[in-house]
Design an enzyme around this catalytic site. Structure first.
Site, PDB file in Angstrom:
ATOM      1  N   TYR A  73       0.839  -1.197   0.000  1.00  0.00           N
ATOM      2  CA  TYR A  73       0.000   0.000   0.000  1.00  0.00           C
ATOM      3  C   TYR A  73       0.876   1.249   0.000  1.00  0.00           C
ATOM      4  CZ  TYR A  73      -3.769  -3.192   1.504  1.00  0.00           C
ATOM      5  OH  TYR A  73      -4.679  -4.212   1.609  1.00  0.00           O
ATOM      6  N   HIS A  92      -0.297 -11.940   0.867  1.00  0.00           N
ATOM      7  CA  HIS A  92      -1.247 -11.035   0.216  1.00  0.00           C
ATOM      8  C   HIS A  92      -1.863 -11.662  -1.031  1.00  0.00           C
ATOM      9  CE1 HIS A  92      -1.975  -6.415  -0.381  1.00  0.00           C
ATOM     10  NE2 HIS A  92      -3.088  -7.111  -0.447  1.00  0.00           N
ATOM     11  N   PRO A 145     -16.038  -4.219   3.171  1.00  0.00           N
ATOM     12  CA  PRO A 145     -17.334  -4.686   3.683  1.00  0.00           C
ATOM     13  C   PRO A 145     -18.472  -3.712   3.425  1.00  0.00           C
ATOM     14  CG  PRO A 145     -16.025  -3.830   5.490  1.00  0.00           C
ATOM     15  CD  PRO A 145     -15.130  -3.831   4.278  1.00  0.00           C
ATOM     16  N   LEU A 146     -18.136  -2.493   3.006  1.00  0.00           N
ATOM     17  CA  LEU A 146     -19.154  -1.505   2.670  1.00  0.00           C
ATOM     18  C   LEU A 146     -19.316  -1.373   1.163  1.00  0.00           C
ATOM     19  CD1 LEU A 146     -18.244   1.213   5.329  1.00  0.00           C
ATOM     20  CD2 LEU A 146     -19.830  -0.705   5.522  1.00  0.00           C
ATOM     21  N   GLY A 147     -18.858  -2.385   0.439  1.00  0.00           N
ATOM     22  CA  GLY A 147     -19.029  -2.385  -1.011  1.00  0.00           C
ATOM     23  C   GLY A 147     -18.297  -1.266  -1.705  1.00  0.00           C
ATOM     24  N   ARG A 148     -17.124  -0.897  -1.167  1.00  0.00           N
ATOM     25  CA  ARG A 148     -16.290   0.150  -1.751  1.00  0.00           C
ATOM     26  C   ARG A 148     -17.063   1.456  -1.917  1.00  0.00           C
ATOM     27  NH1 ARG A 148     -12.422  -3.367  -5.866  1.00  0.00           N
ATOM     28  NH2 ARG A 148     -12.159  -5.078  -4.412  1.00  0.00           N
ATOM     29  N   GLY A 149     -17.955   1.719  -0.959  1.00  0.00           N
ATOM     30  CA  GLY A 149     -18.741   2.942  -0.967  1.00  0.00           C
ATOM     31  C   GLY A 149     -20.113   2.796  -1.589  1.00  0.00           C
ATOM     32  N   GLY A 197     -23.379   4.898  -0.244  1.00  0.00           N
ATOM     33  CA  GLY A 197     -23.598   6.055  -1.099  1.00  0.00           C
ATOM     34  C   GLY A 197     -22.417   6.993  -1.164  1.00  0.00           C
TER      35      GLY A 197
END
Length: 326
Positions: free
Chosen positions: A54, A120, A200-204, A208
């Site tokens: 990263y 990784h 876990p938040l669907g990449r935003g 939203g």
């Protein structure tokens, strides 16, 4: 904050994924990034997740700066096997080089031992057993406490466990993307391996948190079929319904998405990423949310896994070439 167990590691039920502080979503300020990690620690979020790739080590340096003087508050996870260079990204999990990579991560992080060290990605030029064997040597040397793996299939996970106990397998898993439930999750539970969902938040998508216009340069959602064209329009409608249902229950969509993952079992530790100390607090609060059987049934009925459009696999297959590996 709830605590969960990944083999001998006791960590917070919700962690913090730090990739976005250095890459994947455009530029980010160092001071804000350090403040975000510090806020997470203040809230009892102990699982802090980074990787040598990263930002080509920049992310580990940020984490090291943020946890200085607070080592006892952290379950520190980093990864090896992806090398990011000015001319591109490549895989390298050769046993001869893994100890040096580990040493460089320890220096950047400013610690003597890594709590959870992930492979990784599998290096196709190296037998998986050899890579895991070299990582096991780092455990024996006291440089690493527990081993993890990322994006392995069920058979590969069994191969890894046959060489050394594995504390966690990391994979993309959310209400938006549920493919791990087919094979990875059953295998992990058969083998006693915890599951650490990234994105876990669907990449935003689920919250939203998408840009009003085009994705900025360096945003790795550009090219993901779920975030383009008719598929994006379809998914935004679904996500909007999910947010409205969450708000009726006094939750944000992000809290609902995290609570849904936590309800999938006590061996699940999602690691949402954010650059905002305020969002860290919102995410951490999801650990206190209990979804009822009726809530879970509603989600299965109204937001089933086939409700979403776009195939993540076609994007992930090109992730290394495009520089988007998570």
């Amino acid at each position: 904050m709830q605590r969960r167990q990944l083999r001998d590691l006791t960590c917070s039920a919700i962690g913090l994924g730090c990739m976005g502080l250095s890459q994947g979503y455009g530029a980010s300020g160092a001071d804000e990034s350090v403040a975000t990690i510090g806020r997470a620690l203040d809230l009892g979020v102990t699982m802090i997740d980074t990787a040598q790739s990263y930002g080509s080590g920049h992310n580990e340096e940020l984490v090291g700066r943020a946890i200085a003087g607070r080592r006892d508050d952290v379950v520190l996870a980093t990864k090896v096997g992806i090398v990011r260079e000015p001319d591109g990204v490549r895989l390298d999990a050769h046993p001869d080089r893994l100890p040096a990579y580990c040493g460089a991560s320890l220096r950047r992080l400013g610690v003597d031992v890594i709590d959870l060290y992930y492979l990784h990605r599998v290096d196709p030029r190296v037998p998986l057993a050899e890579s895991v064997g070299a990582l096991a040597g780092l455990v024996a040397a006291g440089k690493v406490r527990e081993l993890g793996v990322c994006e392995l299939g069920a058979d590969q996970l069994r191969q890894a466990v046959a060489v050394h106990p594995i504390a966690a397998v990391q994979c993309e898993w959310s209400l938006l993307w549920r493919e791990p439930e087919d094979d990875v999750l059953p295998a992990a539970r058969e083998l006693g391996v915890g599951v650490v969902p990234y994105s876990p938040l669907g990449r935003g998508m689920l919250t939203g948190a998408l840009p009003a216009g085009d994705f900025v340069p360096g945003d790795f959602r550009h090219g993901d079929p779920r975030f383009a064209g008719p598929a994006l329009d379809h998914n935004l409608v679904r996500a909007g319904a999910l947010r409205r249902w969450a708000e009726e229950r006094g939750l944000t969509a992000g809290q609902l998405a995290l609570a849904w993952l936590l309800a999938q079992g006590p061996d699940v530790v999602p690691i949402p990423g954010t650059r905002s100390p305020l969002r860290v607090a919102e995410n951490a609060a999801a650990a206190a949310v209990t979804l009822s059987a009726e809530d879970l049934a509603w989600l299965d009925r109204e937001v089933p896994r086939d409700a979403w459009a776009g195939d993540r696999r076609s994007f992930a297959a090109h992730g290394l070439r495009r520089g988007g590996a998570g």
